[in-house]
Write a protein that holds these residues in place. Structure first.
Motif, PDB file in Angstrom:
ATOM      1  N   ARG A 199      31.145  48.247  35.607  1.00  0.00           N
ATOM      2  CA  ARG A 199      32.086  47.880  34.103  1.00  0.00           C
ATOM      3  C   ARG A 199      33.441  48.705  33.683  1.00  0.00           C
ATOM      4  NH1 ARG A 199      29.994  48.417  27.981  1.00  0.00           N
ATOM      5  NH2 ARG A 199      32.157  48.794  27.548  1.00  0.00           N
ATOM      6  N   ILE A 200      34.327  47.944  33.765  1.00  0.00           N
ATOM      7  CA  ILE A 200      35.545  48.412  33.586  1.00  0.00           C
ATOM      8  C   ILE A 200      35.713  47.697  31.651  1.00  0.00           C
ATOM      9  CG2 ILE A 200      37.945  48.636  34.292  1.00  0.00           C
ATOM     10  CD1 ILE A 200      36.845  46.898  36.837  1.00  0.00           C
ATOM     11  N   ASP A 201      36.477  49.197  31.478  1.00  0.00           N
ATOM     12  CA  ASP A 201      36.868  49.087  30.081  1.00  0.00           C
ATOM     13  C   ASP A 201      38.650  48.961  30.360  1.00  0.00           C
ATOM     14  OD1 ASP A 201      34.324  49.089  27.957  1.00  0.00           O
ATOM     15  OD2 ASP A 201      34.625  51.049  29.663  1.00  0.00           O
ATOM     16  N   PHE A 202      39.043  48.363  29.502  1.00  0.00           N
ATOM     17  CA  PHE A 202      40.635  47.937  29.294  1.00  0.00           C
ATOM     18  C   PHE A 202      41.266  48.882  27.579  1.00  0.00           C
ATOM     19  CE2 PHE A 202      39.272  44.873  32.424  1.00  0.00           C
ATOM     20  CZ  PHE A 202      39.945  45.315  34.241  1.00  0.00           C
ATOM     21  N   VAL A 203      42.405  48.714  27.421  1.00  0.00           N
ATOM     22  CA  VAL A 203      42.910  49.168  26.285  1.00  0.00           C
ATOM     23  C   VAL A 203      43.726  47.972  26.242  1.00  0.00           C
ATOM     24  CG1 VAL A 203      43.279  51.754  26.561  1.00  0.00           C
ATOM     25  CG2 VAL A 203      45.220  50.319  27.648  1.00  0.00           C
ATOM     26  N   PRO A 204      44.451  47.718  25.012  1.00  0.00           N
ATOM     27  CA  PRO A 204      44.859  46.660  24.648  1.00  0.00           C
ATOM     28  C   PRO A 204      45.756  46.456  25.220  1.00  0.00           C
ATOM     29  CG  PRO A 204      44.078  47.418  22.734  1.00  0.00           C
ATOM     30  CD  PRO A 204      43.913  48.153  24.227  1.00  0.00           C
ATOM     31  N   ASN A 205      46.796  45.234  25.875  1.00  0.00           N
ATOM     32  CA  ASN A 205      48.114  44.732  25.836  1.00  0.00           C
ATOM     33  C   ASN A 205      48.381  45.518  27.148  1.00  0.00           C
ATOM     34  OD1 ASN A 205      48.628  43.576  24.041  1.00  0.00           O
ATOM     35  ND2 ASN A 205      49.488  45.766  22.842  1.00  0.00           N
ATOM     36  N   GLY A 206      47.757  45.739  28.712  1.00  0.00           N
ATOM     37  CA  GLY A 206      47.752  45.836  29.566  1.00  0.00           C
ATOM     38  C   GLY A 206      46.997  46.220  30.457  1.00  0.00           C
ATOM     39  N   GLY A 207      45.968  47.278  30.450  1.00  0.00           N
ATOM     40  CA  GLY A 207      45.158  47.775  30.442  1.00  0.00           C
ATOM     41  C   GLY A 207      44.936  47.301  31.813  1.00  0.00           C
ATOM     42  N   LEU A 208      44.826  47.446  33.012  1.00  0.00           N
ATOM     43  CA  LEU A 208      44.634  47.489  34.551  1.00  0.00           C
ATOM     44  C   LEU A 208      43.730  47.854  35.730  1.00  0.00           C
ATOM     45  CD1 LEU A 208      46.687  48.019  36.642  1.00  0.00           C
ATOM     46  CD2 LEU A 208      48.370  46.874  35.158  1.00  0.00           C
ATOM     47  N   ASN A 209      43.469  47.549  35.882  1.00  0.00           N
ATOM     48  CA  ASN A 209      42.521  47.646  37.337  1.00  0.00           C
ATOM     49  C   ASN A 209      43.466  47.947  38.638  1.00  0.00           C
ATOM     50  OD1 ASN A 209      40.488  49.269  39.204  1.00  0.00           O
ATOM     51  ND2 ASN A 209      39.250  47.420  39.174  1.00  0.00           N
ATOM     52  N   PRO A 210      44.082  49.439  38.571  1.00  0.00           N
ATOM     53  CA  PRO A 210      45.304  48.997  39.987  1.00  0.00           C
ATOM     54  C   PRO A 210      44.209  48.109  41.055  1.00  0.00           C
ATOM     55  CG  PRO A 210      44.878  51.369  39.028  1.00  0.00           C
ATOM     56  CD  PRO A 210      43.572  50.535  38.761  1.00  0.00           C
ATOM     57  N   PRO A 211      45.385  47.378  41.567  1.00  0.00           N
ATOM     58  CA  PRO A 211      45.260  47.101  43.448  1.00  0.00           C
ATOM     59  C   PRO A 211      44.848  47.886  44.149  1.00  0.00           C
ATOM     60  CG  PRO A 211      47.565  46.643  42.583  1.00  0.00           C
ATOM     61  CD  PRO A 211      47.232  47.899  41.280  1.00  0.00           C
ATOM     62  N   HIS A 212      43.287  48.189  44.348  1.00  0.00           N
ATOM     63  CA  HIS A 212      43.024  48.712  45.180  1.00  0.00           C
ATOM     64  C   HIS A 212      42.043  47.466  47.097  1.00  0.00           C
ATOM     65  CE1 HIS A 212      39.953  47.398  42.133  1.00  0.00           C
ATOM     66  NE2 HIS A 212      38.646  48.083  43.197  1.00  0.00           N
ATOM     67  N   THR A 213      41.689  48.215  47.287  1.00  0.00           N
ATOM     68  CA  THR A 213      40.336  47.696  48.300  1.00  0.00           C
ATOM     69  C   THR A 213      39.036  47.804  48.545  1.00  0.00           C
ATOM     70  OG1 THR A 213      40.723  48.921  50.301  1.00  0.00           O
ATOM     71  CG2 THR A 213      42.387  46.982  49.673  1.00  0.00           C
ATOM     72  N   HIS A 214      37.977  47.113  48.674  1.00  0.00           N
ATOM     73  CA  HIS A 214      36.372  47.352  49.542  1.00  0.00           C
ATOM     74  C   HIS A 214      36.940  46.844  50.966  1.00  0.00           C
ATOM     75  CE1 HIS A 214      35.701  48.005  45.171  1.00  0.00           C
ATOM     76  NE2 HIS A 214      36.403  47.343  44.354  1.00  0.00           N
ATOM     77  N   PRO A 215      35.827  46.356  51.653  1.00  0.00           N
ATOM     78  CA  PRO A 215      35.741  46.012  52.658  1.00  0.00           C
ATOM     79  C   PRO A 215      35.217  44.587  52.912  1.00  0.00           C
ATOM     80  CG  PRO A 215      33.923  48.629  52.246  1.00  0.00           C
ATOM     81  CD  PRO A 215      35.189  47.909  51.107  1.00  0.00           C
ATOM     82  N   ARG A 216      34.054  44.426  51.552  1.00  0.00           N
ATOM     83  CA  ARG A 216      33.941  42.379  51.784  1.00  0.00           C
ATOM     84  C   ARG A 216      34.123  41.921  50.697  1.00  0.00           C
ATOM     85  NH1 ARG A 216      30.780  46.165  54.616  1.00  0.00           N
ATOM     86  NH2 ARG A 216      29.659  46.292  53.094  1.00  0.00           N
ATOM     87  N   GLU A 217      34.416  42.700  49.125  1.00  0.00           N
ATOM     88  CA  GLU A 217      35.000  42.018  48.145  1.00  0.00           C
ATOM     89  C   GLU A 217      36.620  42.292  47.943  1.00  0.00           C
ATOM     90  OE1 GLU A 217      33.338  44.928  48.426  1.00  0.00           O
ATOM     91  OE2 GLU A 217      31.356  44.011  48.848  1.00  0.00           O
ATOM     92  N   ILE A 218      37.148  41.935  47.087  1.00  0.00           N
ATOM     93  CA  ILE A 218      38.114  41.253  46.166  1.00  0.00           C
ATOM     94  C   ILE A 218      37.869  41.490  44.333  1.00  0.00           C
ATOM     95  CG2 ILE A 218      38.885  39.068  46.828  1.00  0.00           C
ATOM     96  CD1 ILE A 218      41.337  39.908  46.865  1.00  0.00           C
ATOM     97  N   GLU A 219      38.584  41.409  43.879  1.00  0.00           N
ATOM     98  CA  GLU A 219      38.701  41.564  42.429  1.00  0.00           C
ATOM     99  C   GLU A 219      39.979  41.765  41.878  1.00  0.00           C
ATOM    100  OE1 GLU A 219      35.905  44.775  41.503  1.00  0.00           O
ATOM    101  OE2 GLU A 219      37.276  46.532  41.235  1.00  0.00           O
ATOM    102  N   ILE A 220      40.320  40.790  40.653  1.00  0.00           N
ATOM    103  CA  ILE A 220      41.793  41.051  40.258  1.00  0.00           C
ATOM    104  C   ILE A 220      40.569  41.093  39.103  1.00  0.00           C
ATOM    105  CG2 ILE A 220      43.769  40.048  40.095  1.00  0.00           C
ATOM    106  CD1 ILE A 220      43.671  38.967  42.587  1.00  0.00           C
ATOM    107  N   LEU A 221      41.654  41.585  37.926  1.00  0.00           N
ATOM    108  CA  LEU A 221      41.604  41.758  36.948  1.00  0.00           C
ATOM    109  C   LEU A 221      42.351  42.816  35.729  1.00  0.00           C
ATOM    110  CD1 LEU A 221      37.820  43.891  37.349  1.00  0.00           C
ATOM    111  CD2 LEU A 221      37.904  41.371  36.522  1.00  0.00           C
ATOM    112  N   LEU A 222      42.786  42.580  34.841  1.00  0.00           N
ATOM    113  CA  LEU A 222      43.855  42.653  33.745  1.00  0.00           C
ATOM    114  C   LEU A 222      43.938  41.987  32.478  1.00  0.00           C
ATOM    115  CD1 LEU A 222      46.962  43.768  33.275  1.00  0.00           C
ATOM    116  CD2 LEU A 222      47.885  41.176  34.346  1.00  0.00           C
ATOM    117  N   ASN A 223      43.938  42.770  31.677  1.00  0.00           N
ATOM    118  CA  ASN A 223      43.737  42.826  29.750  1.00  0.00           C
ATOM    119  C   ASN A 223      45.138  42.482  29.831  1.00  0.00           C
ATOM    120  OD1 ASN A 223      42.612  42.157  27.747  1.00  0.00           O
ATOM    121  ND2 ASN A 223      42.666  44.536  27.005  1.00  0.00           N
TER     122      ASN A 223
END
Length: 150
Positions: free
Chosen positions: A66-90
């Motif tokens: 579960r990823i919670d984001f604040v309004p106006n630009g909360g983000l999940n910083p770029p990172h890696t997973h061995p076999r997965e990818i995700e891009i999330l931005l509020n």
């Protein structure tokens, strides 16, 4: 991989409960309904539901985040997973939440807690600023500033 130690069965390095003793709570994790504290530099909070938190996931090959984001630009910083990818931005004006399903029951802690920025600009010993200047096409003073933030 399965192994036995003193009558206990371990699969994938985790204790595997006797199927006759499994209960609903083995698949229950309280807290996923609660927003995480996203008052940090990234504006996001990550709540994990991996095999360590939810033993019922063992051998299923899945985990949740579960990823919670604040309004106006909360983000999940770029990172890696061995076999997965995700891009999330509020980019909205309200808080947001994402539930992410991953095709691994136990991602390494490093892939969750070490973002690319930490790894690149916060490495110890530090990466030579000349290398980062060229690699990221940044001014040298910007690279030094970014390194000072980690």
């Amino acid at each position: 991989m399965e192994s036995q130690i003193f009558g206990a069965v371990f699969v994938n390095g985790k204790f595997c409960k006797d199927p006759k003793l499994v209960v609903a709570n083995d698949f229950f994790l309280s807290g996923l309904y609660k927003p995480g504290n996203a008052s940090n530099a990234a504006g996001s909070a990550v709540t994990l539901a991996f095999v360590e938190q939810l033993l019922g996931l063992n051998t299923l090959g899945i985990s949740l985040v579960r990823i919670d984001f604040v309004p106006n630009g909360g983000l999940n910083p770029p990172h890696t997973h061995p076999r997965e990818i995700e891009i999330l931005l509020n980019i909205g004006k309200t808080s947001a939440v994402a539930f992410v399903a991953l095709n691994s029951q136990n991602l390494s802690t490093i892939t969750i807690t070490v973002t690319i920025a930490n790894f690149v600009f916060g490495s110890n010993p530090p990466i030579n600023p000349n290398v980062l200047t060229k690699a990221f096409m940044l001014e040298k003073n910007m690279v030094k500033y970014l390194q000072s933030r980690f």
